[in-house]
Design a protein around this motif. Structure first.
Motif, PDB file in Angstrom:
ATOM      1  N   SER A 146      26.828 -40.073   0.412  1.00 19.35           N
ATOM      2  CA  SER A 146      27.360 -41.086   0.823  1.00 19.35           C
ATOM      3  C   SER A 146      27.369 -42.632   0.527  1.00 19.35           C
ATOM      4  CB  SER A 146      26.618 -41.096   2.509  1.00 19.35           C
ATOM      5  OG  SER A 146      25.095 -41.462   1.768  1.00 19.35           O
ATOM      6  N   PRO A 147      28.223 -43.025   0.827  1.00 20.69           N
ATOM      7  CA  PRO A 147      27.942 -44.269  -0.596  1.00 20.69           C
ATOM      8  C   PRO A 147      27.203 -44.741  -0.091  1.00 20.69           C
ATOM      9  CG  PRO A 147      29.935 -44.008   1.583  1.00 20.69           C
ATOM     10  CD  PRO A 147      29.292 -43.188   2.045  1.00 20.69           C
ATOM     11  N   ASP A 148      27.189 -46.000  -1.248  1.00 16.72           N
ATOM     12  CA  ASP A 148      26.024 -46.861  -1.638  1.00 16.72           C
ATOM     13  C   ASP A 148      26.450 -47.860  -1.591  1.00 16.72           C
ATOM     14  OD1 ASP A 148      23.860 -47.177  -1.412  1.00 16.72           O
ATOM     15  OD2 ASP A 148      23.550 -45.946  -3.782  1.00 16.72           O
ATOM     16  N   PHE A 149      25.739 -49.207  -1.562  1.00 14.03           N
ATOM     17  CA  PHE A 149      26.042 -50.819  -1.892  1.00 14.03           C
ATOM     18  C   PHE A 149      26.286 -51.660  -3.059  1.00 14.03           C
ATOM     19  CE2 PHE A 149      26.063 -49.757   2.707  1.00 14.03           C
ATOM     20  CZ  PHE A 149      27.598 -50.160   3.355  1.00 14.03           C
ATOM     21  N   PRO A 150      27.166 -52.399  -3.170  1.00 17.46           N
ATOM     22  CA  PRO A 150      27.957 -53.191  -2.790  1.00 17.46           C
ATOM     23  C   PRO A 150      29.089 -52.171  -3.220  1.00 17.46           C
ATOM     24  CG  PRO A 150      27.649 -54.216  -4.991  1.00 17.46           C
ATOM     25  CD  PRO A 150      26.536 -52.631  -4.866  1.00 17.46           C
ATOM     26  N   LEU A 151      30.117 -52.850  -1.944  1.00 17.67           N
ATOM     27  CA  LEU A 151      31.385 -51.090  -1.986  1.00 17.67           C
ATOM     28  C   LEU A 151      32.279 -51.971  -1.704  1.00 17.67           C
ATOM     29  CD1 LEU A 151      32.327 -50.517   0.828  1.00 17.67           C
ATOM     30  CD2 LEU A 151      30.168 -49.160   0.598  1.00 17.67           C
ATOM     31  N   LEU A 152      33.225 -51.586  -2.214  1.00 18.24           N
ATOM     32  CA  LEU A 152      34.901 -51.954  -1.730  1.00 18.24           C
ATOM     33  C   LEU A 152      34.752 -50.663  -0.741  1.00 18.24           C
ATOM     34  CD1 LEU A 152      36.367 -52.453  -4.792  1.00 18.24           C
ATOM     35  CD2 LEU A 152      35.889 -54.184  -3.655  1.00 18.24           C
ATOM     36  N   ALA A 153      36.218 -51.677   0.396  1.00 17.44           N
ATOM     37  CA  ALA A 153      36.761 -50.728   1.300  1.00 17.44           C
ATOM     38  C   ALA A 153      37.989 -50.592   1.788  1.00 17.44           C
ATOM     39  CB  ALA A 153      36.002 -50.560   2.480  1.00 17.44           C
ATOM     40  N   LEU A 154      38.585 -50.016   0.919  1.00 17.00           N
ATOM     41  CA  LEU A 154      39.782 -49.863   1.850  1.00 17.00           C
ATOM     42  C   LEU A 154      40.804 -49.884   2.839  1.00 17.00           C
ATOM     43  CD1 LEU A 154      42.916 -50.775   0.949  1.00 17.00           C
ATOM     44  CD2 LEU A 154      43.081 -48.551  -0.041  1.00 17.00           C
ATOM     45  N   VAL A 155      40.871 -50.539   3.767  1.00 13.75           N
ATOM     46  CA  VAL A 155      41.506 -50.728   5.481  1.00 13.75           C
ATOM     47  C   VAL A 155      42.465 -50.129   5.564  1.00 13.75           C
ATOM     48  CG1 VAL A 155      40.772 -51.352   7.787  1.00 13.75           C
ATOM     49  CG2 VAL A 155      39.096 -51.574   6.447  1.00 13.75           C
ATOM     50  N   ILE A 156      42.888 -49.563   6.001  1.00 14.57           N
ATOM     51  CA  ILE A 156      44.888 -49.336   6.175  1.00 14.57           C
ATOM     52  C   ILE A 156      44.779 -48.850   7.260  1.00 14.57           C
ATOM     53  CG2 ILE A 156      44.803 -49.239   3.416  1.00 14.57           C
ATOM     54  CD1 ILE A 156      44.761 -46.054   3.486  1.00 14.57           C
ATOM     55  N   SER A 157      45.976 -48.648   8.399  1.00  9.99           N
ATOM     56  CA  SER A 157      45.407 -48.756   9.499  1.00  9.99           C
ATOM     57  C   SER A 157      47.040 -49.355  10.081  1.00  9.99           C
ATOM     58  CB  SER A 157      44.277 -49.379  11.198  1.00  9.99           C
ATOM     59  OG  SER A 157      44.291 -50.771  11.183  1.00  9.99           O
ATOM     60  N   GLY A 158      47.303 -48.917  12.070  1.00 12.32           N
ATOM     61  CA  GLY A 158      48.683 -49.322  12.221  1.00 12.32           C
ATOM     62  C   GLY A 158      48.832 -50.297  12.102  1.00 12.32           C
ATOM     63  N   GLY A 159      47.947 -51.684  12.246  1.00 18.14           N
ATOM     64  CA  GLY A 159      47.699 -52.793  12.849  1.00 18.14           C
ATOM     65  C   GLY A 159      47.140 -53.866  11.503  1.00 18.14           C
ATOM     66  N   TYR A 291      35.670 -57.264  -8.763  1.00 18.71           N
ATOM     67  CA  TYR A 291      34.338 -56.934  -8.347  1.00 18.71           C
ATOM     68  C   TYR A 291      33.794 -55.530  -9.222  1.00 18.71           C
ATOM     69  CZ  TYR A 291      35.462 -60.521  -4.360  1.00 18.71           C
ATOM     70  OH  TYR A 291      35.541 -61.746  -4.172  1.00 18.71           O
ATOM     71  N   PRO A 292      33.667 -56.445 -10.207  1.00 16.51           N
ATOM     72  CA  PRO A 292      32.727 -55.289 -11.189  1.00 16.51           C
ATOM     73  C   PRO A 292      31.512 -54.398 -10.801  1.00 16.51           C
ATOM     74  CG  PRO A 292      32.802 -56.760 -12.449  1.00 16.51           C
ATOM     75  CD  PRO A 292      33.404 -57.417 -10.605  1.00 16.51           C
ATOM     76  N   ALA A 293      30.873 -55.177  -9.549  1.00 14.01           N
ATOM     77  CA  ALA A 293      29.541 -55.030  -8.922  1.00 14.01           C
ATOM     78  C   ALA A 293      29.556 -53.653  -8.370  1.00 14.01           C
ATOM     79  CB  ALA A 293      28.674 -55.499  -8.548  1.00 14.01           C
ATOM     80  N   ALA A 294      30.939 -53.124  -7.722  1.00 14.80           N
ATOM     81  CA  ALA A 294      31.313 -52.202  -6.964  1.00 14.80           C
ATOM     82  C   ALA A 294      30.386 -51.057  -7.296  1.00 14.80           C
ATOM     83  CB  ALA A 294      32.481 -52.011  -5.994  1.00 14.80           C
ATOM     84  N   THR A 295      29.835 -50.478  -6.275  1.00 16.41           N
ATOM     85  CA  THR A 295      29.638 -48.659  -6.555  1.00 16.41           C
ATOM     86  C   THR A 295      30.470 -47.633  -6.567  1.00 16.41           C
ATOM     87  OG1 THR A 295      28.365 -48.798  -5.224  1.00 16.41           O
ATOM     88  CG2 THR A 295      27.358 -49.642  -7.306  1.00 16.41           C
ATOM     89  N   CYS A 296      31.511 -47.918  -5.766  1.00 17.24           N
ATOM     90  CA  CYS A 296      32.088 -46.292  -4.748  1.00 17.24           C
ATOM     91  C   CYS A 296      32.964 -47.601  -3.965  1.00 17.24           C
ATOM     92  CB  CYS A 296      31.616 -46.396  -4.195  1.00 17.24           C
ATOM     93  SG  CYS A 296      30.716 -46.773  -2.503  1.00 17.24           S
ATOM     94  N   ALA A 297      34.614 -47.148  -3.604  1.00 21.01           N
ATOM     95  CA  ALA A 297      35.530 -47.451  -2.765  1.00 21.01           C
ATOM     96  C   ALA A 297      35.394 -47.022  -1.591  1.00 21.01           C
ATOM     97  CB  ALA A 297      36.696 -47.500  -3.805  1.00 21.01           C
ATOM     98  N   ILE A 298      35.880 -46.996  -0.843  1.00 20.29           N
ATOM     99  CA  ILE A 298      36.060 -46.190   0.318  1.00 20.29           C
ATOM    100  C   ILE A 298      37.141 -46.415   1.130  1.00 20.29           C
ATOM    101  CG2 ILE A 298      33.461 -45.910   0.866  1.00 20.29           C
ATOM    102  CD1 ILE A 298      33.867 -47.091   3.578  1.00 20.29           C
TER     103      ILE A 298
END
Ligand code: KG4
Ligand code: ZN
Length: 375
Positions: A146-159, A291-298
């Motif tokens: 499961s995702p760990d922190f720190p992380l990057l989140a790409l949020v892509i929706s209709g709005g 943000y090189p500290a990011a351990t994963c992307a969601i």
């Protein structure tokens, strides 16, 4: 802790019971897609009316499917922001009333936070959550999957189209956002130009499978930093459709579908989808560099269902160029049935908020906030 999550921000009436923010005991989603396919888009008043009809049966079914009575429910969570005003009102007022009636703590939740937390839900079909260590040999960031922190989140929706940096749970910083259209909205509008059914994301993806992604070259927007812009891409597609359907740049967009061949539509869909997904990945790469500290992307939101985006990130390449080491971190997607709007992600978000010390709201006072940003 068992939380009942309620979601009515757009055109899905949804309720779910989730245990410990991860385990889905029930997940009921009544979609209004069939109603709005006839109109080519959501009509807010109709959406609100449909929510009103569906909300109580949907909540009843969510409790029954989870084998729960009200005594088993520890808290109620509801989407109160952002979304369509009338739609948000139905879910929020229902949740407020139920919280008062059954004496349960009430947690109003931001819709984008919910999409993000869908990545912690255990998929109903094991194996649908992608967990891909980078092929350059980087070890996975978290062996539990499961995702760990720190992380990057790409949020892509209709709005929305945003990149968030999360240093810790329930800690959101917007590091990139769209200047105009959201990417899902762009899929929807281009589908309309091509005469493909609503919602545009899945119908573009289906047409694209039959098309040639190298046929047309659409521009990548020149937007500084980690921000996005999709209106230029939409216009470029419109101009191409006008050009190949007779060269009249005054042809209104609603007349174009009838002038294009199936092959042309499929090629436009494939070229557009290829460009839009490349743009998203390039920005994610730029975010990782900043943000090189990011351990994963969601990846989160309705458009995270996109199979081409999943494929490109899974294979760590974009147009034959390796993504590593520029990205070089595991990428998570929600299970496909949890990409779109659902109640389980609302419950998961409330669980994370509770664990980080957020107190319940006054059920007599919770307001809807149709346009409020995530932070
Ligand atoms: O998160 P969501 O269900 O509702 C909002 O919060 O907006 O996202 C809906 C958006 C729509 O614009 C839809 O076209 C897009 O997600 N979408 C997709 C795909 N499936 C849904 N976009 C691209 N590819 C897909 N497969
Ligand atoms: Zn959504």
């Amino acid at each position: 802790m068992k939380i009942l999550g309620i979601e009515t921000s757009c055109d899905e009436t949804a309720a779910s019971v989730v245990e410990d923010g991860r385990i889905i005991l029930s997940n009921v989603v009544v979609s209004q897609i069939d109603i709005f396919a006839a109109y080519g888009g959501v009509i807010p008043e109709l959406a609100a009316r449909s929510h009103l009809e569906a909300i109580l049966p949907v909540i009843d079914k969510a409790l029954r499917d989870a084998s729960c009575t009200w005594a088993d429910i520890d808290a109620i969570a509801v989407t109160h922001a952002p979304g369509l005003l009338g739609s948000l009102l139905i879910g929020t007022l229902t949740a407020r009333t139920l919280a008062i009636l059954h004496n349960k703590p009430l947690y109003p939740v931001h819709h984008l936070k919910s999409h993000v937390y869908a990545n912690w839900l255990e998929p109903e079909n094991p194996g649908t959550l992608l967990y891909e260590p980078c092929p350059d040999g980087n070890p996975p960031a978290n062996k539990e999957g499961s995702p760990d922190f720190p992380l990057l989140a790409l949020v892509i929706s209709g709005g929305h189209t945003q990149i968030l940096y999360m240093a810790a749970p329930n800690n959101f910083k917007i590091i990139g956002t769209t200047h105009d259209d959201a990417v899902g909205e762009c899929f929807d509008k281009i589908a309309k130009i091509l005469g493909l059914p609503y919602p545009g994301g899945p119908s573009i993806a289906t047409a694209a499978k039959k098309g040639n992604p190298a046929k047309y070259h659409f521009p990548h927007p020149k937007v500084a930093n980690l921000d996005f812009s999709f209106s230029g891409l939409k216009t470029a597609v419109l101009r191409t459709a006008q050009e190949i359907s007779g060269g009249n740049f005054r042809t209104p967009s609603h007349e174009l579908a009838g002038k294009l061949t199936e092959e042309q539509k499929n090629d436009i869909a494939a070229s557009f989808e290829d460009t839009a997904t490349d743009i998203l990945i390039e920005k994610l790469q730029a975010a990782k560099a900043e943000y090189p500290a990011a351990t994963c992307a969601i990846i989160a939101g309705g458009a995270s269902a996109n199979a081409l985006l999943r494929e490109k990130l899974k294979n760590h390449e974009i147009k034959g160029q390796p993504l590593c080491p520029a990205l070089g971190i595991p990428v998570y997607f929600p299970a496909k049935n949890l990409s779109g709007d659902n109640g389980a992600m609302v419950a998961a978000a409330a669980d994370a908020e509770i664990k980080s010390g957020v107190q319940p709201a006054n059920p007599y006072k919770v307001n809807i906030l149709p346009r409020t940003p995530i932070v």
